[in-house]
Design an enzyme around this catalytic site. Sequence first.
Site, PDB file in Angstrom:
ATOM      1  CE  LYS A  89      -0.114  -0.207   4.958  1.00 14.79           C
ATOM      2  NZ  LYS A  89      -1.046  -1.004   6.340  1.00 14.79           N
ATOM      3  CE1 TYR A 121      12.111  31.378   5.080  1.00 12.64           C
ATOM      4  CE2 TYR A 121      12.215  29.496   4.909  1.00 12.64           C
ATOM      5  CZ  TYR A 121      12.191  30.477   4.063  1.00 12.64           C
ATOM      6  OH  TYR A 121      12.145  30.501   3.234  1.00 12.64           O
TER       7      TYR A 121
HETATM    8  C1  LIG Z   1      -0.294  -1.419   6.857  1.00 14.03           C
HETATM    9  C2  LIG Z   1      -0.885  -3.004   7.594  1.00 14.03           C
HETATM   10  C3  LIG Z   1      -0.520  -4.170   7.286  1.00 14.03           C
HETATM   11  C4  LIG Z   1       1.745  -4.094   7.187  1.00 14.03           C
HETATM   12  O1  LIG Z   1       1.767  -3.875   8.630  1.00 14.03           O
HETATM   13  P1  LIG Z   1       3.428  -3.672   9.169  1.00 14.03           P
HETATM   14  O2  LIG Z   1       3.671  -2.933  10.336  1.00 14.03           O
HETATM   15  O3  LIG Z   1       4.176  -3.204   7.666  1.00 14.03           O
HETATM   16  O4  LIG Z   1       4.081  -5.113   8.373  1.00 14.03           O
HETATM   17  C5  LIG Z   1      -1.279  -4.985   7.449  1.00 14.03           C
HETATM   18  N1  LIG Z   1      -2.270  -4.991   7.745  1.00 14.03           N
HETATM   19  C6  LIG Z   1      -2.602  -4.076   8.110  1.00 14.03           C
HETATM   20  C7  LIG Z   1      -4.753  -4.232   8.115  1.00 14.03           C
HETATM   21  C8  LIG Z   1      -2.340  -2.756   7.467  1.00 14.03           C
HETATM   22  O5  LIG Z   1      -3.357  -1.661   7.851  1.00 14.03           O
END
Ligand SMILES: *Cc1c(COP(=O)(O)O)cnc(C)c1O
Length: 378
Positions: A45, A266
């Site tokens: 994702k 800044y």
């Molecule tokens: C993002 C996510 C994962 C992956 O988790 P990691 O800690 O990056 O391995 C797994 N399951 C769900 C539902 C997620 O949202």
Amino acid sequence: MNAAQCRALARAGAVLAIDLTAIAGNYRRLCQAAGSRCTVAAVVKADAYGLGAGPVAQCLWQAGCKHFFVATLDEAIALRGDLPDPAIYVLNGPPAAGAEEFAGHRLVPVINDFDQLSAAAKMTRHTPIALHIDTGMNRLGFAPAEVPALIDALRGQPGRMRVDLVISHLAAAEQPSHPINRDQRERFGLIVARLRTLMPDLSTSFANSSGLFLGPDFFGDIARAGAALYGINPVPGRPNPMRPVVRFTGRIQQLRFVDRPMTVGYGARFRLAGAAIIATVPVGYADGLFRSLSNRGRAVIQDLSVPIVGRVSMDSVMLDVTALPRDAVAVGTAVDFLGPDHGLDQLADEAGTIGYEVLTGLGRRVPRVYLHTGGGAP
Ligand SMILES: *Cc1c(COP(=O)(O)O)cnc(C)c1O
């Protein structure tokens, strides 16, 4: 640094090198941890946590990964075009508009509530679905109290929906001694047993990256690993078992020789006590170098650590290089913000965040260069 990295660095002033060999090695490492009874799926994702879903998924596919999780429908459709024939699960489930696209693209929606279940009942007649049970996150999924109604609803759909998988998500897997882990495992076990009275062949998915280090009770049939594939330490406080994947390098654009007490950047928030040499690198918060690193973060020049001084601005950052040998710094010198001597978890610490946010925050305008470094498993 290879030729492609050098070209990108000279042209853009910054480059992100992504080691695909290391990602494949990390995948194999997680498969070892999972053992023969658990399949490791890759979570890609958010553009594979900012690293590029296409190249990352292709590399994982070649390493033997056949199951992928994304968050959204559009991420899934893009991934479908990148790979021959993977199983693709969509964590957010069918959106209010677009549910009918799941079947066409052969995507598996993860059903999080009764509205999504109705949408799936109409739209995905010939595609399997996954169910999400919330055992302790209080985020997405059916609450345990809704499971009896869920079973009734599924029973009322004879021969229509095929439930492939039931998932749940751990809230604190990176803290092995946290009691919520055991609570979630017990709750999930009971609910899976009830669902199996209706669907004896139902598969389960439980562990994320850190869950794969909690022991086999936490794995399920399909683990969902993201972070660890990309080099984030799944066992914080212990040595990182994963190979580093990302190197984020900028080049010095200008050197300023200050000869009296003055401020930098800044807000005039950082005051130099006297003569100093300030190196400006064209990498800023628009590139993922968080503003919270102002006066706090560090970078590395030829394995020597230097402090960020003044506020990080949108397109640039200033480093105090006064203490470095004079021949170590020049216009064009490479500076690592992430690299072998300054890792993801260290930068995240300095920025007051976690490696996940550092990776997904890496700016779109930084050119990505993909490396195949050779070498086998870590
Ligand atoms: C993002 C996510 C994962 C992956 O988790 P990691 O800690 O990056 O391995 C797994 N399951 C769900 C539902 C997620 O949202």
